[in-house]
Motif scaffolding. Structure first.
Motif, PDB file in Angstrom:
ATOM      1  N   ILE A 148      26.412  40.638  55.233  1.00  0.00           N
ATOM      2  CA  ILE A 148      27.372  41.630  54.746  1.00  0.00           C
ATOM      3  C   ILE A 148      28.543  40.928  54.070  1.00  0.00           C
ATOM      4  O   ILE A 148      29.003  41.337  53.004  1.00  0.00           O
ATOM      5  N   LYS A 149      29.003  39.837  54.694  1.00  0.00           N
ATOM      6  CA  LYS A 149      30.151  39.097  54.168  1.00  0.00           C
ATOM      7  C   LYS A 149      29.770  38.292  52.915  1.00  0.00           C
ATOM      8  O   LYS A 149      30.528  38.227  51.966  1.00  0.00           O
ATOM      9  N   ASP A 150      28.588  37.666  52.940  1.00  0.00           N
ATOM     10  CA  ASP A 150      28.155  36.822  51.826  1.00  0.00           C
ATOM     11  C   ASP A 150      26.649  36.948  51.646  1.00  0.00           C
ATOM     12  O   ASP A 150      25.876  36.273  52.318  1.00  0.00           O
ATOM     13  N   PRO A 151      26.212  37.811  50.723  1.00  0.00           N
ATOM     14  CA  PRO A 151      24.771  38.045  50.550  1.00  0.00           C
ATOM     15  C   PRO A 151      24.014  36.873  49.912  1.00  0.00           C
ATOM     16  O   PRO A 151      22.810  36.932  49.752  1.00  0.00           O
ATOM     17  N   SER A 152      24.707  35.778  49.584  1.00  0.00           N
ATOM     18  CA  SER A 152      24.033  34.635  48.953  1.00  0.00           C
ATOM     19  C   SER A 152      23.442  33.685  49.994  1.00  0.00           C
ATOM     20  O   SER A 152      23.466  32.478  49.835  1.00  0.00           O
ATOM     21  N   PHE A 153      22.911  34.229  51.036  1.00  0.00           N
ATOM     22  CA  PHE A 153      22.288  33.469  52.120  1.00  0.00           C
ATOM     23  C   PHE A 153      21.083  32.694  51.586  1.00  0.00           C
ATOM     24  O   PHE A 153      20.296  33.232  50.806  1.00  0.00           O
ATOM     25  N   ASN A 154      20.916  31.448  52.000  1.00  0.00           N
ATOM     26  CA  ASN A 154      19.806  30.626  51.523  1.00  0.00           C
ATOM     27  C   ASN A 154      18.584  30.851  52.412  1.00  0.00           C
ATOM     28  O   ASN A 154      18.401  30.186  53.432  1.00  0.00           O
ATOM     29  N   PHE A 155      17.739  31.778  52.004  1.00  0.00           N
ATOM     30  CA  PHE A 155      16.555  32.117  52.794  1.00  0.00           C
ATOM     31  C   PHE A 155      15.512  31.002  52.792  1.00  0.00           C
ATOM     32  O   PHE A 155      14.713  30.897  53.708  1.00  0.00           O
ATOM     33  N   THR A 156      15.526  30.152  51.783  1.00  0.00           N
ATOM     34  CA  THR A 156      14.571  29.044  51.722  1.00  0.00           C
ATOM     35  C   THR A 156      14.833  28.056  52.864  1.00  0.00           C
ATOM     36  O   THR A 156      13.910  27.690  53.604  1.00  0.00           O
ATOM     37  N   ILE A 157      16.073  27.650  53.000  1.00  0.00           N
ATOM     38  CA  ILE A 157      16.414  26.721  54.090  1.00  0.00           C
ATOM     39  C   ILE A 157      16.174  27.386  55.438  1.00  0.00           C
ATOM     40  O   ILE A 157      15.613  26.770  56.354  1.00  0.00           O
ATOM     41  N   ALA A 158      16.574  28.645  55.570  1.00  0.00           N
ATOM     42  CA  ALA A 158      16.337  29.366  56.828  1.00  0.00           C
ATOM     43  C   ALA A 158      14.844  29.446  57.127  1.00  0.00           C
ATOM     44  O   ALA A 158      14.423  29.342  58.279  1.00  0.00           O
ATOM     45  N   GLY A 159      14.038  29.603  56.090  1.00  0.00           N
ATOM     46  CA  GLY A 159      12.585  29.654  56.265  1.00  0.00           C
ATOM     47  C   GLY A 159      12.032  28.347  56.805  1.00  0.00           C
ATOM     48  O   GLY A 159      11.169  28.343  57.692  1.00  0.00           O
ATOM     49  N   TYR A 160      12.525  27.223  56.275  1.00  0.00           N
ATOM     50  CA  TYR A 160      12.084  25.914  56.786  1.00  0.00           C
ATOM     51  C   TYR A 160      12.458  25.735  58.261  1.00  0.00           C
ATOM     52  O   TYR A 160      11.657  25.262  59.063  1.00  0.00           O
ATOM     53  N   PHE A 161      13.685  26.112  58.602  1.00  0.00           N
ATOM     54  CA  PHE A 161      14.106  26.022  60.005  1.00  0.00           C
ATOM     55  C   PHE A 161      13.267  26.941  60.882  1.00  0.00           C
ATOM     56  O   PHE A 161      12.892  26.587  61.996  1.00  0.00           O
ATOM     57  N   SER A 162      12.972  28.131  60.368  1.00  0.00           N
ATOM     58  CA  SER A 162      12.149  29.071  61.136  1.00  0.00           C
ATOM     59  C   SER A 162      10.750  28.523  61.371  1.00  0.00           C
ATOM     60  O   SER A 162      10.205  28.639  62.471  1.00  0.00           O
ATOM     61  N   LEU A 163      10.154  27.917  60.343  1.00  0.00           N
ATOM     62  CA  LEU A 163       8.822  27.333  60.512  1.00  0.00           C
ATOM     63  C   LEU A 163       8.827  26.223  61.566  1.00  0.00           C
ATOM     64  O   LEU A 163       7.941  26.165  62.423  1.00  0.00           O
ATOM     65  N   GLY A 164       9.826  25.359  61.509  1.00  0.00           N
ATOM     66  CA  GLY A 164       9.926  24.274  62.494  1.00  0.00           C
ATOM     67  C   GLY A 164      10.135  24.798  63.898  1.00  0.00           C
ATOM     68  O   GLY A 164       9.509  24.320  64.855  1.00  0.00           O
ATOM     69  N   SER A 165      10.999  25.792  64.024  1.00  0.00           N
ATOM     70  CA  SER A 165      11.265  26.317  65.367  1.00  0.00           C
ATOM     71  C   SER A 165      10.084  27.137  65.892  1.00  0.00           C
ATOM     72  O   SER A 165       9.828  27.158  67.099  1.00  0.00           O
ATOM     73  N   LEU A 166       9.347  27.792  64.993  1.00  0.00           N
ATOM     74  CA  LEU A 166       8.131  28.501  65.429  1.00  0.00           C
ATOM     75  C   LEU A 166       7.084  27.517  65.942  1.00  0.00           C
ATOM     76  O   LEU A 166       6.406  27.792  66.944  1.00  0.00           O
ATOM     77  N   LEU A 167       6.976  26.382  65.296  1.00  0.00           N
ATOM     78  CA  LEU A 167       6.063  25.342  65.764  1.00  0.00           C
ATOM     79  C   LEU A 167       6.445  24.917  67.185  1.00  0.00           C
ATOM     80  O   LEU A 167       5.593  24.816  68.073  1.00  0.00           O
TER      81      LEU A 167
END
Length: 185
Positions: A148-167
């Motif tokens: 809401i505050k800043d819609p320019s969230f970097n989903f690519t980096i978040a995706g990499y972190f999510s993949l690692g944490s899902l592993l």
């Protein structure tokens, strides 16, 4: 958020999640986090780092002390939803966890799991499962607030972190299955 959501569903299916304890922690944390955030600006980064290190040592010492005095039993028996838990203590633990999360910018399992064990009297595996619920809701609220505050969230980096944490989410329980509750504690 993604990892916590998947983890919550996995622990729920295995009946290693205590919804009431989790919701009490979430409620207390939601009240405490803004206070901790407000306090954060009053301290230097060096002092905050020192406070974080002291907190880690304190929690580690308490967990170690508890494990030595009362070793975890080799049981998978968990508290049932209708079994008595200390609701005031869980609310208070959630409040403190929220304050520390807002103040130090940390949270997650290393604060929530010990709080659920000490305040809610949950077994280690159930505390881990319940912490996933708390982290899931907290992450969702935090992510939504940032978007809401800043819609320019970097989903690519978040995706990499999510993949690692899902592993880690899928490998961790496989490894933990071969470790006694006492050692996990």
């Amino acid at each position: 958020f993604v990892t916590a959501l998947v983890g919550t569903m996995r622990f729920w299916r295995k009946k290693e999640l205590h919804f009431i304890a989790g919701l009490l922690m979430i409620l207390g944390g939601a009240v405490g986090a803004p206070f901790g955030s407000a306090l954060n600006g009053l301290f230097s980064p060096q002092l905050l780092t020192l406070l974080f290190a002291l907190l880690m040592c304190f929690i580690g010492a308490r967990m170690w002390q508890k494990a030595r005095k009362h070793p975890a039993k080799k049981t998978t028996k968990n508290l049932k939803e209708n079994q008595p838990i200390s609701k005031p203590w869980l609310l208070f633990a959630g409040l403190l966890t929220g304050i520390l999360t807002g103040l130090l910018g940390v949270g997650g399992g290393f604060l929530i799991v010990p709080a659920l064990i000490f305040s809610g009297r949950l077994q280690m595996r159930q505390a881990i499962g319940t912490s996933m619920l708390v982290i899931c809701i907290t992450c969702f609220v935090g992510l939504t607030s940032h978007l809401i505050k800043d819609p320019s969230f970097n989903f690519t980096i978040a995706g990499y972190f999510s993949l690692g944490s899902l592993l880690g989410l899928f490998l961790g329980p496989k490894i933990a299955r071969h470790i006694s509750s006492q050692w996990l504690q």
